[in-house]
Design a protein around this motif. Structure first.
Motif, PDB file in Angstrom:
ATOM      1  N   MET A   1      12.938  19.403  18.434  1.00  0.00           N
ATOM      2  CA  MET A   1      12.073  20.009  17.421  1.00  0.00           C
ATOM      3  C   MET A   1      10.941  19.053  17.053  1.00  0.00           C
ATOM      4  O   MET A   1      11.163  17.858  16.855  1.00  0.00           O
ATOM      5  CB  MET A   1      12.874  20.350  16.169  1.00  0.00           C
ATOM      6  CG  MET A   1      12.011  20.911  15.033  1.00  0.00           C
ATOM      7  SD  MET A   1      12.964  21.300  13.572  1.00  0.00           S
ATOM      8  CE  MET A   1      13.856  22.758  14.146  1.00  0.00           C
ATOM      9  N   LYS A   2       9.726  19.591  16.969  1.00  0.00           N
ATOM     10  CA  LYS A   2       8.581  18.776  16.600  1.00  0.00           C
ATOM     11  C   LYS A   2       8.583  18.530  15.084  1.00  0.00           C
ATOM     12  O   LYS A   2       8.995  19.376  14.303  1.00  0.00           O
ATOM     13  CB  LYS A   2       7.285  19.459  17.017  1.00  0.00           C
ATOM     14  CG  LYS A   2       7.072  19.501  18.526  1.00  0.00           C
ATOM     15  CD  LYS A   2       5.710  20.077  18.863  1.00  0.00           C
ATOM     16  CE  LYS A   2       5.463  20.021  20.360  1.00  0.00           C
ATOM     17  NZ  LYS A   2       4.108  20.541  20.714  1.00  0.00           N
ATOM     18  N   LEU A   3       8.087  17.353  14.730  1.00  0.00           N
ATOM     19  CA  LEU A   3       8.030  16.961  13.321  1.00  0.00           C
ATOM     20  C   LEU A   3       6.653  16.371  13.023  1.00  0.00           C
ATOM     21  O   LEU A   3       6.153  15.522  13.756  1.00  0.00           O
ATOM     22  CB  LEU A   3       9.110  15.921  13.011  1.00  0.00           C
ATOM     23  CG  LEU A   3       9.172  15.386  11.574  1.00  0.00           C
ATOM     24  CD1 LEU A   3       9.562  16.487  10.598  1.00  0.00           C
ATOM     25  CD2 LEU A   3      10.156  14.211  11.486  1.00  0.00           C
ATOM     26  N   CYS A   4       6.052  16.826  11.922  1.00  0.00           N
ATOM     27  CA  CYS A   4       4.765  16.283  11.495  1.00  0.00           C
ATOM     28  C   CYS A   4       4.930  15.612  10.137  1.00  0.00           C
ATOM     29  O   CYS A   4       6.007  15.624   9.541  1.00  0.00           O
ATOM     30  CB  CYS A   4       3.704  17.383  11.422  1.00  0.00           C
ATOM     31  SG  CYS A   4       4.005  18.599  10.122  1.00  0.00           S
ATOM     32  N   GLY A   5       3.847  15.016   9.657  1.00  0.00           N
ATOM     33  CA  GLY A   5       3.891  14.367   8.353  1.00  0.00           C
ATOM     34  C   GLY A   5       2.595  14.573   7.598  1.00  0.00           C
ATOM     35  O   GLY A   5       1.566  14.911   8.183  1.00  0.00           O
ATOM     36  N   VAL A   6       2.666  14.389   6.287  1.00  0.00           N
ATOM     37  CA  VAL A   6       1.459  14.397   5.456  1.00  0.00           C
ATOM     38  C   VAL A   6       1.489  13.170   4.560  1.00  0.00           C
ATOM     39  O   VAL A   6       2.514  12.849   3.948  1.00  0.00           O
ATOM     40  CB  VAL A   6       1.336  15.685   4.606  1.00  0.00           C
ATOM     41  CG1 VAL A   6       2.586  15.921   3.754  1.00  0.00           C
ATOM     42  CG2 VAL A   6       0.096  15.630   3.714  1.00  0.00           C
ATOM     43  N   LEU A   7       0.378  12.464   4.535  1.00  0.00           N
ATOM     44  CA  LEU A   7       0.217  11.302   3.669  1.00  0.00           C
ATOM     45  C   LEU A   7      -0.940  11.576   2.722  1.00  0.00           C
ATOM     46  O   LEU A   7      -2.025  11.956   3.156  1.00  0.00           O
ATOM     47  CB  LEU A   7      -0.053  10.043   4.486  1.00  0.00           C
ATOM     48  CG  LEU A   7      -0.268   8.742   3.696  1.00  0.00           C
ATOM     49  CD1 LEU A   7       0.303   7.560   4.464  1.00  0.00           C
ATOM     50  CD2 LEU A   7      -1.752   8.494   3.398  1.00  0.00           C
ATOM     51  N   VAL A   8      -0.691  11.385   1.428  1.00  0.00           N
ATOM     52  CA  VAL A   8      -1.753  11.537   0.436  1.00  0.00           C
ATOM     53  C   VAL A   8      -2.346  10.155   0.157  1.00  0.00           C
ATOM     54  O   VAL A   8      -1.633   9.246  -0.266  1.00  0.00           O
ATOM     55  CB  VAL A   8      -1.227  12.168  -0.861  1.00  0.00           C
ATOM     56  CG1 VAL A   8      -2.357  12.297  -1.876  1.00  0.00           C
ATOM     57  CG2 VAL A   8      -0.615  13.531  -0.572  1.00  0.00           C
ATOM     58  N   ALA A   9      -3.642  10.024   0.433  1.00  0.00           N
ATOM     59  CA  ALA A   9      -4.316   8.738   0.282  1.00  0.00           C
ATOM     60  C   ALA A   9      -5.237   8.744  -0.931  1.00  0.00           C
ATOM     61  O   ALA A   9      -5.781   9.790  -1.317  1.00  0.00           O
ATOM     62  CB  ALA A   9      -5.115   8.411   1.539  1.00  0.00           C
ATOM     63  N   PHE A  10      -5.411   7.549  -1.498  1.00  0.00           N
ATOM     64  CA  PHE A  10      -6.378   7.379  -2.586  1.00  0.00           C
ATOM     65  C   PHE A  10      -6.863   5.938  -2.534  1.00  0.00           C
ATOM     66  O   PHE A  10      -6.104   5.007  -2.769  1.00  0.00           O
ATOM     67  CB  PHE A  10      -5.750   7.691  -3.944  1.00  0.00           C
ATOM     68  CG  PHE A  10      -6.737   7.672  -5.080  1.00  0.00           C
ATOM     69  CD1 PHE A  10      -7.637   8.714  -5.243  1.00  0.00           C
ATOM     70  CD2 PHE A  10      -6.780   6.602  -5.962  1.00  0.00           C
ATOM     71  CE1 PHE A  10      -8.566   8.696  -6.284  1.00  0.00           C
ATOM     72  CE2 PHE A  10      -7.699   6.574  -7.008  1.00  0.00           C
ATOM     73  CZ  PHE A  10      -8.592   7.631  -7.167  1.00  0.00           C
ATOM     74  N   ASN A  11      -8.127   5.747  -2.187  1.00  0.00           N
ATOM     75  CA  ASN A  11      -8.718   4.413  -2.023  1.00  0.00           C
ATOM     76  C   ASN A  11      -7.826   3.497  -1.178  1.00  0.00           C
ATOM     77  O   ASN A  11      -7.449   2.399  -1.611  1.00  0.00           O
ATOM     78  CB  ASN A  11      -8.990   3.767  -3.385  1.00  0.00           C
ATOM     79  CG  ASN A  11     -10.007   4.535  -4.207  1.00  0.00           C
ATOM     80  OD1 ASN A  11     -10.845   5.257  -3.664  1.00  0.00           O
ATOM     81  ND2 ASN A  11      -9.937   4.403  -5.523  1.00  0.00           N
ATOM     82  N   PRO A  12      -7.480   3.924   0.033  1.00  0.00           N
ATOM     83  CA  PRO A  12      -6.565   3.146   0.873  1.00  0.00           C
ATOM     84  C   PRO A  12      -7.215   1.866   1.403  1.00  0.00           C
ATOM     85  O   PRO A  12      -8.435   1.774   1.515  1.00  0.00           O
ATOM     86  CB  PRO A  12      -6.244   4.108   2.016  1.00  0.00           C
ATOM     87  CG  PRO A  12      -7.484   4.945   2.130  1.00  0.00           C
ATOM     88  CD  PRO A  12      -7.957   5.142   0.718  1.00  0.00           C
ATOM     89  N   ASP A  13      -6.371   0.880   1.749  1.00  0.00           N
ATOM     90  CA  ASP A  13      -6.853  -0.314   2.439  1.00  0.00           C
ATOM     91  C   ASP A  13      -6.055  -0.469   3.727  1.00  0.00           C
ATOM     92  O   ASP A  13      -5.252   0.403   4.080  1.00  0.00           O
ATOM     93  CB  ASP A  13      -6.738  -1.556   1.556  1.00  0.00           C
ATOM     94  CG  ASP A  13      -5.318  -1.793   1.045  1.00  0.00           C
ATOM     95  OD1 ASP A  13      -4.357  -1.435   1.767  1.00  0.00           O
ATOM     96  OD2 ASP A  13      -5.160  -2.324  -0.065  1.00  0.00           O
TER      97      ASP A  13
END
Length: 283
Positions: A1-13
């Protein structure tokens, strides 16, 4: 089974890149939803990454829902939700994915690791009875996510994870906790303080965070106090305890107390989302 992800960014470094590398190999795709005012696309050039710049802070709940919508369009059924300051220990994500695949069940809405935080000289595992869990590191069943109506965007930030978990429980779904998988996670500027022989953990949240924490606890209590009475009662008591710790140990006491009161007032006025006067404070 395929798996994806979501990352919430805010002023990343660039530290975010290191964190992503601890789990990206185990994903087929990662959606980065950036709530920064400016674009950070140059940081995220990996072929598995789809970068989406909102060019404003739309809130954690809205950004997570965006990621889920993208994943649904691309045909995924499960999605990993990550904060930018979270990372897995070496090889832990591959073990996590393996255990998740072995435990897939239509009644499980969230699969989650244990969160490990290090602050000052204190290391502790954030363990609950799994009634609620923090969002980062979770694998969500997106069919159930759609049934629940997704994350409540009008909460904007604090309490988004708690509300989602309580809604999940309310609808008869379960949370699967893997106690042998650890996620390193930052909980902000936590410090220990001593008074009269007792040690207190102080979060040092900003006054704006205090506004949302206070207001959203009241909304969650309004929604779920009849079903999850003990949990809601404890959360309201936490507001009182945290207010005392602010007075005793934290800086900007008067400002934080003012915004705690404002959160209570806005709840009584049924004000949700990001009020314009709160947004002005962030500029």
């Amino acid at each position: 089974m395929k798996l994806c992800g979501v990352l919430v960014a805010f002023n990343p470094d660039r530290s975010v890149i290191h964190n992503i590398e601890t789990y990206l190999d185990g994903l087929d795709k990662l959606y980065i939803i950036d709530n920064s005012l400016t674009s950070y696309q140059e940081l995220f050039q990996h072929k598995k990454i789809k970068y989406i710049a909102n060019s404003k802070n739309t809130g954690i709940a809205h950004a997570l829902n965006q990621g889920v919508d993208c994943a649904l369009e691309d045909g995924f059924q499960y999605i990993l939700t990550m904060d930018q300051d979270s990372y897995f220990e070496e090889s832990d994500f591959s073990k996590y994915k393996e255990q998740f695949l072995k435990n897939i069940n239509e009644k499980i809405g969230i699969y989650t690791p244990l969160h490990y935080t290090k602050s000052e000289k204190i290391n502790h595992f954030i363990q609950t009875d799994s009634l609620v869990v923090m969002t980062s590191g979770n694998i969500l069943n997106m069919k159930i996510h759609q049934e629940l109506g997704g994350f409540k965007e009008w909460l904007f930030i604090d309490g988004v994870d708690q509300e989602y978990c309580l809604n999940l429980r309310k609808h008869g779904y379960e949370i699967q906790l893997f106690e042998n998988i650890f996620l390193h996670h930052s909980l902000g500027n936590i410090r220990s303080r001593k008074l009269l022989g007792h040690t207190f953990m102080v979060t040092n949240h900003s006054y704006i965070r205090r506004y949302f924490i206070t207001r959203n606890r009241l909304y969650i209590n309004q929604l779920y106090h009849k079903i999850f009475t003990d949990f809601c009662k404890k959360e309201l008591e936490n507001t009182k305890k945290e207010t005392i710790k602010i007075i005793l140990f934290e800086k900007d006491k008067l400002k934080k107390i003012h915004w705690i009161r404002q959160g209570k007032k806005d709840f009584l006025k049924n004000i949700k989302g990001m009020p314009s006067y709160v947004e002005e404070e962030l500029k």
